[in-house]
Motif scaffolding. Structure first.
Motif, PDB file in Angstrom:
ATOM      1  N   SER A  82       0.829  -1.203   0.000  1.00 25.95           N
ATOM      2  CA  SER A  82       0.000   0.000   0.000  1.00 25.95           C
ATOM      3  C   SER A  82       0.868   1.258   0.000  1.00 25.95           C
ATOM      4  O   SER A  82       0.622   2.201  -0.761  1.00 25.95           O
ATOM      5  N   LEU A 178      -5.190   2.939  -0.781  1.00 25.10           N
ATOM      6  CA  LEU A 178      -6.104   3.060   0.357  1.00 25.10           C
ATOM      7  C   LEU A 178      -6.872   1.757   0.593  1.00 25.10           C
ATOM      8  O   LEU A 178      -7.032   1.326   1.745  1.00 25.10           O
ATOM      9  N   ALA A 179      -7.334   1.135  -0.492  1.00 24.57           N
ATOM     10  CA  ALA A 179      -8.093  -0.113  -0.352  1.00 24.57           C
ATOM     11  C   ALA A 179      -7.234  -1.207   0.260  1.00 24.57           C
ATOM     12  O   ALA A 179      -7.656  -1.921   1.180  1.00 24.57           O
ATOM     13  N   GLY A 181      -4.450  -0.785   1.993  1.00 27.22           N
ATOM     14  CA  GLY A 181      -4.086  -0.389   3.350  1.00 27.22           C
ATOM     15  C   GLY A 181      -5.194  -0.655   4.346  1.00 27.22           C
ATOM     16  O   GLY A 181      -4.948  -1.148   5.456  1.00 27.22           O
ATOM     17  N   CYS A 182      -6.435  -0.360   3.961  1.00 27.07           N
ATOM     18  CA  CYS A 182      -7.581  -0.629   4.844  1.00 27.07           C
ATOM     19  C   CYS A 182      -7.761  -2.122   5.068  1.00 27.07           C
ATOM     20  O   CYS A 182      -8.018  -2.566   6.188  1.00 27.07           O
ATOM     21  N   PHE A 183      -7.629  -2.895   3.998  1.00 26.42           N
ATOM     22  CA  PHE A 183      -7.754  -4.349   4.105  1.00 26.42           C
ATOM     23  C   PHE A 183      -6.711  -4.898   5.074  1.00 26.42           C
ATOM     24  O   PHE A 183      -7.017  -5.720   5.948  1.00 26.42           O
ATOM     25  N   SER A 185      -5.121  -3.255   7.435  1.00 25.16           N
ATOM     26  CA  SER A 185      -5.364  -2.748   8.786  1.00 25.16           C
ATOM     27  C   SER A 185      -6.447  -3.553   9.497  1.00 25.16           C
ATOM     28  O   SER A 185      -6.321  -3.874  10.682  1.00 25.16           O
ATOM     29  N   VAL A 186      -7.521  -3.880   8.758  1.00 28.76           N
ATOM     30  CA  VAL A 186      -8.596  -4.694   9.347  1.00 28.76           C
ATOM     31  C   VAL A 186      -8.062  -6.075   9.716  1.00 28.76           C
ATOM     32  O   VAL A 186      -8.337  -6.601  10.801  1.00 28.76           O
TER      33      VAL A 186
END
Length: 197
Positions: A82, A178-179, A181-183, A185-186
């Motif tokens: 990311s 961003l997608a 990175g969010c994945f 992070s979750v």
């Protein structure tokens, strides 16, 4: 069989790092230049699910913490990917300078946590204990991965093909960053919660 196919489709259609890169490739390079990524994705998933399936037979019994460490490594790797995508968006808007290799995409897919979910939750019990079960499930997996991956590329081509001037390589890269990175992070958040509980 229908339940297995449905579960695979639901999981593989969900946005994630691999699908984001397929969408991005379709949008930036078109279907003709990107279609081989679908077969690279298929090979990566078959390899990853095979390794996970065999490993889980032993890790679950002898070293449950090894699974957590592998998940941590996968999540960290996705954060690095990311960050690299975000940086590439800053340095150039040129399409030719922003193409990623098939090898990069292969290892990105191998690190995708969906393979672990497939091996541990979707694959039938006899998949990794009998050759007939293994071959049957891997054929089913391939028959789902190829059309789903192609659909994400076509989706990327369609979005860009409608003449959206604002959808530049810079925007696509940052959206992908961003997608992913969010994945990641979750995934890491859930992993941390499971370790602490």
């Amino acid at each position: 069989m229908l339940a297995t196919v449905s579960a695979l489709m639901l999981l593989l259609l969900a946005p994630g790092p691999t699908n984001t890169l397929l969408f991005r490739a379709g949008g930036l390079f078109g279907f003709r230049a990107s279609w081989t990524l679908v077969f690279i994705e298929c090979l990566a998933y078959v390899l990853q699910v095979s390794v996970w399936g065999v490993a889980l037979l032993y890790l679950a019994a002898y070293s449950p913490w090894a699974v957590k460490l592998i998940q941590l490594a996968a999540g960290t790797y996705l954060l690095v990917v990311s960050w690299r995508l975000w940086r590439s968006a800053k340095t150039s808007d040129g399409v030719t300078q922003d193409r990623f290799t098939g090898g990069y995409f292969f290892w990105m897919t191998v690190m995708n946590p969906k393979g672990l979910l497939i091996a541990s939750l979707i694959a039938p019990p006899d998949t990794f204990t009998h050759w007939t079960g293994y071959l049957s499930f891997m054929c089913t997996l391939a028959l789902v991965v190829v059309p789903v991956g192609s659909a994400w590329i076509v989706f990327g081509v369609g979005v860009v093909g409608r003449g959206r001037q604002w959808l530049t390589p810079r925007v696509i890269n940052r959206t992908a960053a961003l997608a992913i990175g969010c994945f990641a992070s979750v995934l890491l958040g859930r992993l941390a919660t499971s370790i602490l509980n």
